[in-house]
Write an enzyme that holds these catalytic residues in place. Structure first.
Site, PDB file in Angstrom:
ATOM      1  N   LYS A  40     131.559   6.307 110.688  1.00  0.00           N
ATOM      2  CA  LYS A  40     130.963   5.022 111.055  1.00  0.00           C
ATOM      3  C   LYS A  40     131.134   4.010 109.929  1.00  0.00           C
ATOM      4  O   LYS A  40     131.456   2.862 110.156  1.00  0.00           O
ATOM      5  CB  LYS A  40     129.475   5.224 111.360  1.00  0.00           C
ATOM      6  CG  LYS A  40     128.741   3.962 111.777  1.00  0.00           C
ATOM      7  CD  LYS A  40     129.188   3.498 113.130  1.00  0.00           C
ATOM      8  CE  LYS A  40     128.602   2.170 113.544  1.00  0.00           C
ATOM      9  NZ  LYS A  40     129.420   1.516 114.566  1.00  0.00           N
ATOM     10  N   GLU A  61     141.661  -5.101 120.071  1.00  0.00           N
ATOM     11  CA  GLU A  61     140.391  -4.376 120.052  1.00  0.00           C
ATOM     12  C   GLU A  61     140.288  -3.416 121.248  1.00  0.00           C
ATOM     13  O   GLU A  61     139.788  -2.297 121.117  1.00  0.00           O
ATOM     14  CB  GLU A  61     139.226  -5.383 120.031  1.00  0.00           C
ATOM     15  CG  GLU A  61     137.836  -4.799 120.117  1.00  0.00           C
ATOM     16  CD  GLU A  61     137.462  -3.835 118.983  1.00  0.00           C
ATOM     17  OE1 GLU A  61     138.228  -3.697 118.020  1.00  0.00           O
ATOM     18  OE2 GLU A  61     136.403  -3.188 119.103  1.00  0.00           O
ATOM     19  N   TRP A 113     132.036  14.437 105.076  1.00  0.00           N
ATOM     20  CA  TRP A 113     133.264  13.977 105.728  1.00  0.00           C
ATOM     21  C   TRP A 113     134.350  14.193 104.679  1.00  0.00           C
ATOM     22  O   TRP A 113     134.369  13.516 103.659  1.00  0.00           O
ATOM     23  CB  TRP A 113     133.132  12.494 106.090  1.00  0.00           C
ATOM     24  CG  TRP A 113     134.198  11.925 106.964  1.00  0.00           C
ATOM     25  CD1 TRP A 113     134.313  12.037 108.319  1.00  0.00           C
ATOM     26  CD2 TRP A 113     135.298  11.099 106.554  1.00  0.00           C
ATOM     27  NE1 TRP A 113     135.397  11.348 108.766  1.00  0.00           N
ATOM     28  CE2 TRP A 113     136.025  10.759 107.710  1.00  0.00           C
ATOM     29  CE3 TRP A 113     135.742  10.617 105.314  1.00  0.00           C
ATOM     30  CZ2 TRP A 113     137.165   9.965 107.669  1.00  0.00           C
ATOM     31  CZ3 TRP A 113     136.875   9.827 105.288  1.00  0.00           C
ATOM     32  CH2 TRP A 113     137.578   9.505 106.457  1.00  0.00           C
ATOM     33  N   GLU A 121     140.363   5.184 119.668  1.00  0.00           N
ATOM     34  CA  GLU A 121     139.289   5.781 118.858  1.00  0.00           C
ATOM     35  C   GLU A 121     138.543   6.880 119.618  1.00  0.00           C
ATOM     36  O   GLU A 121     138.247   7.924 119.052  1.00  0.00           O
ATOM     37  CB  GLU A 121     138.242   4.706 118.482  1.00  0.00           C
ATOM     38  CG  GLU A 121     138.607   3.857 117.297  1.00  0.00           C
ATOM     39  CD  GLU A 121     137.506   2.836 116.974  1.00  0.00           C
ATOM     40  OE1 GLU A 121     137.241   2.638 115.794  1.00  0.00           O
ATOM     41  OE2 GLU A 121     136.920   2.235 117.902  1.00  0.00           O
ATOM     42  N   LYS A 131     139.633   0.532 120.779  1.00  0.00           N
ATOM     43  CA  LYS A 131     138.512   1.254 121.403  1.00  0.00           C
ATOM     44  C   LYS A 131     139.034   2.488 122.138  1.00  0.00           C
ATOM     45  O   LYS A 131     138.493   3.569 122.021  1.00  0.00           O
ATOM     46  CB  LYS A 131     137.760   0.369 122.412  1.00  0.00           C
ATOM     47  CG  LYS A 131     136.819  -0.642 121.839  1.00  0.00           C
ATOM     48  CD  LYS A 131     135.547  -0.114 121.235  1.00  0.00           C
ATOM     49  CE  LYS A 131     135.667   0.232 119.812  1.00  0.00           C
ATOM     50  NZ  LYS A 131     135.728  -0.697 118.775  1.00  0.00           N
ATOM     51  N   CYS A 182     129.993  10.543 104.837  1.00  0.00           N
ATOM     52  CA  CYS A 182     128.986  11.437 104.277  1.00  0.00           C
ATOM     53  C   CYS A 182     127.608  10.797 104.281  1.00  0.00           C
ATOM     54  O   CYS A 182     127.476   9.589 104.135  1.00  0.00           O
ATOM     55  CB  CYS A 182     129.325  11.773 102.829  1.00  0.00           C
ATOM     56  SG  CYS A 182     130.973  12.409 102.613  1.00  0.00           S
ATOM     57  N   ASN A 223     128.066  11.474  97.764  1.00  0.00           N
ATOM     58  CA  ASN A 223     128.995  10.645  98.550  1.00  0.00           C
ATOM     59  C   ASN A 223     129.876   9.889  97.566  1.00  0.00           C
ATOM     60  O   ASN A 223     129.388   9.455  96.522  1.00  0.00           O
ATOM     61  CB  ASN A 223     128.241   9.600  99.370  1.00  0.00           C
ATOM     62  CG  ASN A 223     127.403  10.211 100.464  1.00  0.00           C
ATOM     63  OD1 ASN A 223     127.494  11.403 100.723  1.00  0.00           O
ATOM     64  ND2 ASN A 223     126.578   9.384 101.094  1.00  0.00           N
ATOM     65  N   GLY A 224     131.141   9.692  97.918  1.00  0.00           N
ATOM     66  CA  GLY A 224     132.025   8.930  97.029  1.00  0.00           C
ATOM     67  C   GLY A 224     133.146   9.819  96.506  1.00  0.00           C
ATOM     68  O   GLY A 224     133.370  10.926  97.009  1.00  0.00           O
ATOM     69  N   HIS A 228     159.845  -8.528 122.562  1.00  0.00           N
ATOM     70  CA  HIS A 228     160.679  -8.380 121.361  1.00  0.00           C
ATOM     71  C   HIS A 228     160.768  -6.930 120.897  1.00  0.00           C
ATOM     72  O   HIS A 228     161.003  -6.673 119.718  1.00  0.00           O
ATOM     73  CB  HIS A 228     160.125  -9.265 120.239  1.00  0.00           C
ATOM     74  CG  HIS A 228     160.182 -10.727 120.565  1.00  0.00           C
ATOM     75  ND1 HIS A 228     161.358 -11.416 120.733  1.00  0.00           N
ATOM     76  CD2 HIS A 228     159.189 -11.630 120.802  1.00  0.00           C
ATOM     77  CE1 HIS A 228     161.101 -12.676 121.033  1.00  0.00           C
ATOM     78  NE2 HIS A 228     159.785 -12.831 121.092  1.00  0.00           N
ATOM     79  N   ARG A 254     127.344   8.907 111.660  1.00  0.00           N
ATOM     80  CA  ARG A 254     128.264   8.333 110.683  1.00  0.00           C
ATOM     81  C   ARG A 254     129.597   9.063 110.671  1.00  0.00           C
ATOM     82  O   ARG A 254     130.564   8.583 110.078  1.00  0.00           O
ATOM     83  CB  ARG A 254     127.643   8.413 109.281  1.00  0.00           C
ATOM     84  CG  ARG A 254     126.300   7.726 109.181  1.00  0.00           C
ATOM     85  CD  ARG A 254     125.712   7.905 107.812  1.00  0.00           C
ATOM     86  NE  ARG A 254     126.522   7.222 106.829  1.00  0.00           N
ATOM     87  CZ  ARG A 254     126.391   5.943 106.509  1.00  0.00           C
ATOM     88  NH1 ARG A 254     125.479   5.217 107.096  1.00  0.00           N
ATOM     89  NH2 ARG A 254     127.164   5.396 105.603  1.00  0.00           N
TER      90      ARG A 254
HETATM   91  C1  G6P Z   1     135.330   2.348 110.135  1.00  0.00           C
HETATM   92  C2  G6P Z   1     134.862   2.533 111.560  1.00  0.00           C
HETATM   93  C3  G6P Z   1     135.346   1.373 112.419  1.00  0.00           C
HETATM   94  C4  G6P Z   1     134.889   0.058 111.810  1.00  0.00           C
HETATM   95  C5  G6P Z   1     135.401  -0.092 110.372  1.00  0.00           C
HETATM   96  C6  G6P Z   1     134.825  -1.314 109.683  1.00  0.00           C
HETATM   97  O1  G6P Z   1     136.702   2.562 110.049  1.00  0.00           O
HETATM   98  O2  G6P Z   1     135.333   3.763 112.100  1.00  0.00           O
HETATM   99  O3  G6P Z   1     134.796   1.492 113.719  1.00  0.00           O
HETATM  100  O4  G6P Z   1     135.340  -1.008 112.581  1.00  0.00           O
HETATM  101  O5  G6P Z   1     134.998   1.046 109.614  1.00  0.00           O
HETATM  102  O6  G6P Z   1     133.448  -1.160 109.548  1.00  0.00           O
HETATM  103  P1  G6P Z   1     132.468  -2.319 109.096  1.00  0.00           P
HETATM  104  O7  G6P Z   1     131.121  -1.627 108.958  1.00  0.00           O
HETATM  105  O8  G6P Z   1     132.967  -2.832 107.781  1.00  0.00           O
HETATM  106  O9  G6P Z   1     132.467  -3.356 110.151  1.00  0.00           O
END
Ligand code: G6P
Length: 619
Positions: A614, A492, A76, A499, A496, A2, A102-103, A515, A27
């Site tokens: 984000k 990672e 969101w 996501e 990626k 949000c 927000n929150g 395994h 975001r």
């Molecule tokens: C969210 C985002 C991820 C990110 C994670 C940690 O889940 O979608 O892409 O890696 O937060 O974010 P930060 O700002 O703490 O690195």
């Protein structure tokens, strides 16, 4: 997640609010809304589920709103699904007060019950609407002298004293045409100071085109903002600590320029991100790295017995690389934890344990929770953060900024590589106080210095990666495998891809594959091996043979000059030669490009993937 914007000044509020909401889109959101107050006190709300341009912006075009003060929000969903009704702003029972939030209000059910009994009518399933009713209730209960309006600030303060949970809010009322009230607890809120105009926002990206002068509010701060001034009080203290800061980044850094997506722009910014992370931090004379903000003496750094690294998502993968770096270069025991698990599982920590948290945004609620838990237990908490002035940065005992510039694409790229760079420097710094020789340290520092040019040479092969992406874009499942330093890079790479392309992808240690997961290998399941010529090479090659024997298509990320790999992989992408601890920085980039091109070819919204945010400011 949000986003909040508030504006009060001389200009038309609606276009400013919509433009700011546009800048908050990155975001992640599912609906958006604004409330505008006309100069004669008419409060108009417009809100719409869906993308800003197709939804809210069109609605406002069809049904314009006029006024010089307003609040806006990108939502969101947490309480209640995305819908027009659940979008913010929400009104109180009287319809005079509008709130964006927000929150999460944890005691909203109990509060709602109380108001339902009193005959209030709720139009949404949100906790925010309950908060609006609570503020309105306190407002209506205030005694009024000679028909004067009640105090909105007081009503907000009284309401928040009853609230359990987290909030960043902006509140306006038709009885106060020149006023916005903002308040925060656990969710960021910033005052932007303009010339005869002021702003409130949860994210400085929304206002940077208007002003660089800001005040980062602290928890329990309540701000009363008009066009000419602002006052801040704190619910828990006699006085609020107000400090005016200057935002450093230029607004064009938050623009996409000629790139088709922010993610692509940010991938291509990585050579510069590494340079910025290294700038002024290498000391070749002493063969070490130096940091300005750790706030620890050499004796204190030497007395660290153990480091726990806390993070989530992509930052958690960076933490895993950090574990290899610090354990191997500094011989310090490191444990990597998901922030949320660390803060809830009550792990026994020996006295000289330091918590290091990693976060691009500096606002991730889970990671903030870990930081506060460590501090509560008397441990020093350090951080590596990108967003200057973010909550985690401000609450850490010491820290290192990435200086990577704003990262707008939801999928983190340049912040990841920047974190790896800083962790490498930190490992050298800690290592040089222990067992790392000057010669070893110098070698690593030189390899780090060479990394930006090597990254350029990888980026120059983007077309080849695109070709590879198109070849494999129709797969339903992917595996990413690596060992040692490149095991977290495999994780990672998989993250990626899932996501932004929504392809099911799993990352494993190449050794672990046999395994269990190997049962899933077939000719339709591509396997990406991150297999540079490091100490794990032969072992990973043996793991690769097992996949080949089961006819899994193999894409290898190998080191330039490795001729052997061509005989066993279907496709090879070559990385420039570097030292083992530096391969993660190089290997991350082709995997980001692979995910990017696959997602684009499948028509996915790369910068705003579905369901993701984000920065996740709820736990
Ligand atoms: C969210 C985002 C991820 C990110 C994670 C940690 O889940 O979608 O892409 O890696 O937060 O974010 P930060 O700002 O703490 O690195």
């Amino acid at each position: 997640m949000c986003g909040i914007i508030g504006y009060v000044g001389k200009k038309a509020a609606a276009p400013i609010l919509l433009e700011a909401l546009r800048r908050l889109q990155y975001r992640g959101y599912d609906s958006a809304g604004i409330a505008v107050l006309s100069d004669d006190g008419r409060l108009t709300v417009r809100k719409k589920v869906g993308k800003l341009d197709d939804g809210l912006a069109r609605l406002v075009q069809d049904q314009p709103v006029t006024g010089h003060l307003g609040i806006g929000h990108t939502r969101w969903a947490t309480h209640g699904p995305p819908s027009d009704e659940n979008s913010h702003p929400h009104l109180d029972q009287s319809g005079k007060i509008a709130v964006v939030h927000n929150g999460v209000i944890e005691n909203c059910d109990r509060l709602k019950e109380r108001f339902l009994k009193a005959g209030h009518i709720f139009r949404s399933a949100t906790d925010t609407e309950v908060l609006a009713h609570l503020i309105g209730d306190h407002y209506d209960r205030q005694p009024r002298a000679n028909g004067q309006p009640a105090s909105l600030t007081q009503a907000v303060c009284d309401a928040l004293r009853e609230v359990i949970g987290t909030y960043g809010i902006a509140v306006i009322s038709s009885e106060h045409p020149g006023l916005i009230i903002g308040a925060r607890r656990g969710s960021p809120l910033i005052i932007g100071i303009g010339d005869n105009e002021n702003f409130l926002t949860s994210d400085s990206n929304a206002i940077v085109a208007h002003t660089r002068q800001v005040v980062f509010l602290n928890d329990y701060d309540v701000a009363t903002v008009t066009a000419e001034r602002f006052d801040v009080q704190n619910l828990g203290a006699d006085t609020a600590k107000v400090q005016i800061s200057r935002l450093e980044f230029a607004s064009e850094e938050a623009e996409r320029g000629a790139y088709s997506h922010f993610m692509l722009k940010e991938i291509f910014e990585q050579p510069r991100a590494v340079e910025n992370a290294l700038r002024g931090r290498i000391d070749f004379e002493a063969a070490t790295a130096r940091f300005g903000g750790l706030n620890m003496t050499v004796a204190e750094l030497r007395s660290i017995e153990r480091i726990v690294i806390g993070a989530t998502g992509t930052s958690w993968h960076a933490a895993l690389v950090g574990e290899y770096l610090i354990e191997q270069l500094a011989h310090l025991p490191v444990e990597v934890e998901f922030s949320h698990e660390f803060s809830t599982r009550n792990a026994p920590l020996q006295r000289d344990t330091v918590l290091l948290v990693l976060s691009q945004s500096g606002e991730t609620a889970d990671t903030l929770g870990a930081l506060r838990e460590a501090k509560r237990r008397g441990h020093r908490a350090l951080s590596i953060i990108n967003v200057v002035g973010s909550t985690i940065a401000r609450e850490s005992d010491g820290g290192i900024y990435m200086h990577a510039g704003p990262e707008i694409g939801v999928a983190s790229t340049k912040a990841f590589v920047s974190t790896l760079t800083i962790l490498s420097l930190l490992a050298v710094h800690l290592g040089r106080m222990r067992m790392l020789s000057a010669a070893q340290a110098t070698e690593i520092l030189r390899a780090l210095e060479a990394a930006p040019a090597q990254l350029q040479s990888i980026l120059a092969q983007d077309a080849a990666i695109n070709k590879l992406a198109l070849k494999y874009a129709s797969a339903d499942d992917f595996f990413f495998l690596g060992r040692g330093y490149t095991y977290p890079i495999a994780l990672e790479g998989a993250l990626k891809l899932k996501e932004i392309s929504y392809i099911h992808a799993e990352g494993y240690s190449a050794a672990e594959m046999k395994h269990g997961p190997i049962a899933l290998i077939d000719p339709k399941t591509p396997v990406v091996f991150v297999i540079p010529q490091d100490s794990m090479y032969e072992k990973t090659l043996a793991n690769l043979a097992m996949i080949r024997a089961r006819r899994g298509p193999i894409i290898a990320l190998a080191t330039e000059g490795d001729t052997q790999i061509q005989n066993v992989a279907d496709d090879v992408f070559y990385l420039p030669k570097t030292l083992e601890p530096i391969y993660p920085i190089l290997a991350a980039v082709p995997l980001q490009l692979l995910a990017y091109h696959i997602a684009v070819s499948r028509g996915c919204d790369v910068d705003k993937p579905r369901n993701l945010a984000k920065s996740v400011t709820v736990q």
